[in-house]
Motif scaffolding. Structure first.
Motif: not given
Length: 319
Positions: A100-109
């Protein structure tokens, strides 16, 4: 209490900041934030506030109160946190992050991020690689990535011009080419070399890379040297080369009599080379009781030294 407070408040800003340096970030905010405008300004001016979070050791409300002022964030384990709330972080270190934390890289800036370290993930890094090597973090200068899986370029990478230092896991020559293309200003690269039987091809030269560290556990040394030759052919301005190789103790006699220690490759591929470090890791098998003695180590070092003949600084280590 009022007297103590007044005595602390008359201290000059420089001394107050020195005192703040000794405080845990949570303690600092809970003790001094929102006491007055002066303390708020001093805390907000700090450039090295760091926050380390273990699994669920603080409530989200406490963390997000601090998040705009954190410059270094270290997360260990299963932590439910929103990375986008840390809009000013410069350094991000993730130990054993969840999917879940790694998946945040899809949208995080994270537009200010300068250093990223994800050192101990086994699988699931493809989307992270896609973001890193496609300039999602425009100020990223240093990156340490390691995954047990072999890195693949399933999606096309664009470029990350800011990246200067990269430590990465298992890659083959094709990913190596993609990395050099995606990081045109890369200065230092550390990698683990993965054996691939795909056809090797040439690549456009990378002129900025000066330091290369290759870790290899490939037991076929002839093939290993061929790969190293290809890797070096892409970086003509290399100045520092470090090689970590693994060899069975039973193969040591062959190294003493037959191996040239890359001496036939370096004068052709690395004309700018100033420093060579060669680390030989000995592999002992359970069924073998062989070991190497001091004299054998000396012979190995002599062979290495004679092969390179003081053309550059060289260092040989046996482990």
């Amino acid at each position: 209490m009022t007297n103590t407070s007044s005595k602390f408040e008359i201290l000059p800003n420089e001394l107050v900041i020195k005192i703040f340096d000794y405080l845990n970030t949570f303690d600092l905010f809970h003790s001094f934030y929102n006491l007055n405008i002066r303390f708020n300004s001093l805390i907000q001016s700090l450039k090295s506030l760091h926050l380390t979070l273990l699994e669920n050791n603080q409530s989200s409300n406490d963390v997000y109160l601090l998040s705009p002022y954190i410059h270094t964030l270290i997360l260990l384990g299963n932590i439910d946190i929103k990375l986008h709330r840390f809009r000013n972080i410069r350094r991000l270190i993730l130990h054993y992050p969840t999917n879940d934390l790694l998946n945040q890289f899809h949208t995080v800036t994270l537009s200010h991020l300068e250093y990223l370290s994800i050192p101990d993930v086994l699988f699931g890094m493809s989307s992270v690689h896609q973001k890193i090597f496609s300039n999602t973090f425009p100020n990223l200068k240093s990156c340490y990535l390691f995954a047990f899986e072999t890195i693949e370029t399933i999606l096309p990478w664009t470029q990350t011009p800011s990246l200067r230092i990269l430590k990465i896991g298992f890659i083959d020559f094709h990913v190596y080419k993609a990395l050099l293309s995606a990081c045109p200003n890369l200065f230092s690269l550390q990698l683990k070399m993965f054996q691939s039987y795909l056809q090797l091809s040439c690549v456009k030269e990378h002129s900025h890379l000066k330091k290369l560290e290759i870790h290899s556990e490939i037991t076929d040394w002839l093939y290993n040297d061929r790969l190293i030759d290809m890797f070096l052919g892409c970086v003509p301005n290399l100045e520092q080369l470090t090689i970590y190789r693994t060899v069975s103790v039973s193969k040591i006699p062959e190294l003493i009599t037959d191996y040239d220690w890359l001496a036939s490759i370096l004068p052709i591929r690395s004309l700018q080379l100033k420093s060579l470090n060669f680390c030989l890791h000995l592999e002992y098998h359970f069924e073998s009781t062989q070991s190497i003695n001091t004299e054998t180590c000396r012979q190995l070092k002599d062979c290495f030294s004679n092969a390179h003949q003081n053309r550059y600084q060289s260092r040989f280590v046996v482990k």
